[in-house]
Design an enzyme around this catalytic site. Sequence first.
Site, PDB file in Angstrom:
ATOM      1  N   ASP A  97     -21.951 -35.218 -22.104  1.00  0.00           N
ATOM      2  CA  ASP A  97     -20.503 -35.737 -22.950  1.00  0.00           C
ATOM      3  C   ASP A  97     -20.307 -37.071 -22.865  1.00  0.00           C
ATOM      4  O   ASP A  97     -20.449 -37.826 -21.796  1.00  0.00           O
ATOM      5  CB  ASP A  97     -19.368 -34.997 -22.272  1.00  0.00           C
ATOM      6  CG  ASP A  97     -17.948 -35.176 -22.949  1.00  0.00           C
ATOM      7  OD1 ASP A  97     -17.951 -34.824 -24.132  1.00  0.00           O
ATOM      8  OD2 ASP A  97     -17.446 -35.723 -22.200  1.00  0.00           O
TER       9      ASP A  97
ATOM     10  N   GLU B  83     -24.472 -37.037 -26.365  1.00  0.00           N
ATOM     11  CA  GLU B  83     -23.383 -37.129 -27.454  1.00  0.00           C
ATOM     12  C   GLU B  83     -23.060 -38.771 -27.512  1.00  0.00           C
ATOM     13  O   GLU B  83     -22.639 -39.258 -26.711  1.00  0.00           O
ATOM     14  CB  GLU B  83     -21.989 -36.531 -26.861  1.00  0.00           C
ATOM     15  CG  GLU B  83     -21.017 -36.625 -27.914  1.00  0.00           C
ATOM     16  CD  GLU B  83     -19.496 -36.178 -27.346  1.00  0.00           C
ATOM     17  OE1 GLU B  83     -18.760 -35.583 -28.226  1.00  0.00           O
ATOM     18  OE2 GLU B  83     -19.241 -36.194 -26.148  1.00  0.00           O
TER      19      GLU B  83
END
Length: 865
Positions: A479, A539
């Site tokens: 993330d 990401e």
Amino acid sequence: MMMLTTTVGAAFGARARGGARDGGDVERARSGARVMPARGWGRRGGARRGTTRSAVAVARRADAGVCRWSTHVRSSAGAGEYGDVGVVPPVMAVVEGGISGLPRATAVTPAKPRRVVEQRAVPRVCGTPEPGTASALGATRVENGRKTSVNFAVYSSSATAVSLVLFTRDDLKRGTPTAEIELDEVLNKTGSVWHIALPDCVDDILYGYRVDGPYDPKNGHRFDRSKIVLDPYAKAVVSRPRYGEPGKKADDSEDCWPQIAGAVPKRNSKSDFDWQGVTSPKRPMSELVVYEAHVRGMTAGLKTKAKPGTYAALVESFPYLKTLGVNTIELMPCQEFNEMEYHSVNPATGEFRRNFWGYSTVNFFTPMTRYAEAGDEDCGRAAAREFKYMVREAHRAGMEVIMDVVFNHTAEGNEDGLTLSFRGLDNRVYYMVAPEGQFYNYSGCGNTMNCNHAVVREFILDCLRYWVLEYHIDGFRFDLASILTRASSMWDQKNIHGEPTAQTPMMEEVAIGSPLQDPPLIDAISNDPVLSGTKLIAEAWDAGGLYQVGSFPHYGVWSEWNGKFRDDVRNFIRGVDGYAGLFAERICGSPELYANGRTPAASINFVTAHDGFTLRDCVSYNNKNNIANGENNRDGEEHNQSWNCGLDETCDGETDDEEIIALRERQMRNFMTALFVAQGVPMLYMGDEYGHTKGGNNNTYCHDNALNWMDWEQANDPLAGNGLARFCRQMTLLRKEHGAFRLPIFPTADNIQWHGHLPETPIWDEDSRFVAFTLRESPESPQFYVAFNSHHEAAALTLPKLPDGQQWKLILDTALEAPFDFISGDDVAEADLYTAEAMITPGLRRNKYVCVDRSSVIFQSVPAE
């Protein structure tokens, strides 16, 4: 000299975790304190510029009744101990002068003798403590024949005192320590690691640390000895046993943050779980079909033998995923977090808010305890076994498991946040902290982990290795991975490296938070022998505006969530001018982004994900509808690249207009077609296969209800979404059976040709809304013709002429009703198939076909009948 400019924003707790998609958009979508970097920061104190021997510090050591003196010299070369300068009377000290020759002496007061820390056995818990070792951080069971002990080791570079705090289960519920063992700063400390060993330590004891040190926020220190902090390396934890139920305080009031503690390793714990010889499928990246799912959201509404919302219940969804054609499940965060973090009444719904998504980690080494049917049984170890069971059964079913990990921030928040673990152990090591004590907030969630600091880097590596070795995890989705590329904050830099001089010039300084070309953490992960072969997915953006899609430091092994695929495909399919060329790039696997030593498998293609609109909402709403979040629709992403298939925003949401309904169904199939024919790795979001709606809410981070739960009645209906679920299954099968849609390298003129309405005449004009191509894996393999018409008018197509003995066969047409939308499906009745083919064969004999407005078609070359 390093200078720093800081800007401190809103208080801890305000947040829009979802809707944060990338680049500048992500920053608009997140709230919270924001500290942005400039060119560095001003040094406080340190050696004087231009002096070779700017200060001489003297350390006193007692040795056989005399005082031996060591001189610490700070010079332009750095700081360090240069050795003893002799034996001098205990009332003399070196205060000035050089190493050569005798320095001037002055009288000082002798230091007080060191206080001896008394450590005793704890009845029914452990024997008399021993010094222990710094060899492994965390709690480690050491077995020596019949004798066992547990070694505890924790890092803190600035603590002045550390105590090991022990709890029984009952005492933890009361918040009362069972025993505290103070660590001796000499016997129980090696470098910056405090350690102690407890002989004959029982299995069911829990532990934490009480850590003392300066509370000096302006210098990055936030020690608080009133808190008992969790060991970052704890391998099992105990807090609240059941999901969504707060704990109780002494006065019987609710406690959403009761004391949390780690569990010690059990004796013979290696035999705790039987993998039964089941191993991972270990598929090549190019063969993956990824399904982003949430443990609780996937199973809360599933009728299962196991308790819904648990790892055990998730196992019962695997047959469904197999039928769908999925071979990899990407789990949203399931490391220990607190779902009660936002516990308050939502004024819009009357329900309690939850931290449903889980992007707020408390402990990185343990599975989320309250996702286990077993809860915190066996001091949290039962949850670990249940997680292993889930992974084993996924592997048995031929599926791999990828974890969504959140190493960019923790649940402790910003300057006004909580002291749970890292903050109370070494705040300025674990977090990126500015010189005046503010927290850098590149995560949008209050704090930013200091990922490229050597200690934090090793912590993250240890954690990843543990999940691979202990839990057999196949890969990780990181993330806000761009944070992992940012330069760490370094305190007292001049005193570490010394002042630059002509003889010893300092390397060019890098401002705190600057993106690094070769980030130490990413380099270490990429080249770690244990992590070799593990799927690594970035990401590649963060909430500070850093956008690295296509430029993330990849070392040849990283893939990326391709945010440009999402945006460009959405814009082309909804009919925005200027996107035909970009759409073609995405279909080819984005070679302009990833043809830099990588393959199409570096591109994780997706149209939707957990944050943002679902697929159905993407074709049903022009604007977000986040009223249910209780924030007056202020949260979430504003730029959704969506279209409700109507004339204006009044058509948002449900409608009884048959024309709009039909167009929405067609558009969802167009998106599915683009996703599965594009080179790269396709990723579906949970529920999109049947057309799940969240009512236009693009930021459902706080909802534990039907917005985030799978609707299993629809999922199990093959005609759900007017046949969308069936269409999705057929698309995964088409991709699996034909290598043309998963090429090992980017397409070239040898295997792809572009067309317009006529063969070999592509339309790349600015206002073009038509893209067509033929594709084949090899000269011997079948050829496919694929066309996308996002215009509001139909296109009369002439298909390329095939060699003698071959003809075109229609595979799918998104404008047709199910089951004829995927006419080559194995579930189409023979009589129906014969009728349909009889209607289109005359035109195909002349290579003619009409592609209606906003539709897509696929043909395959087959032997002529």
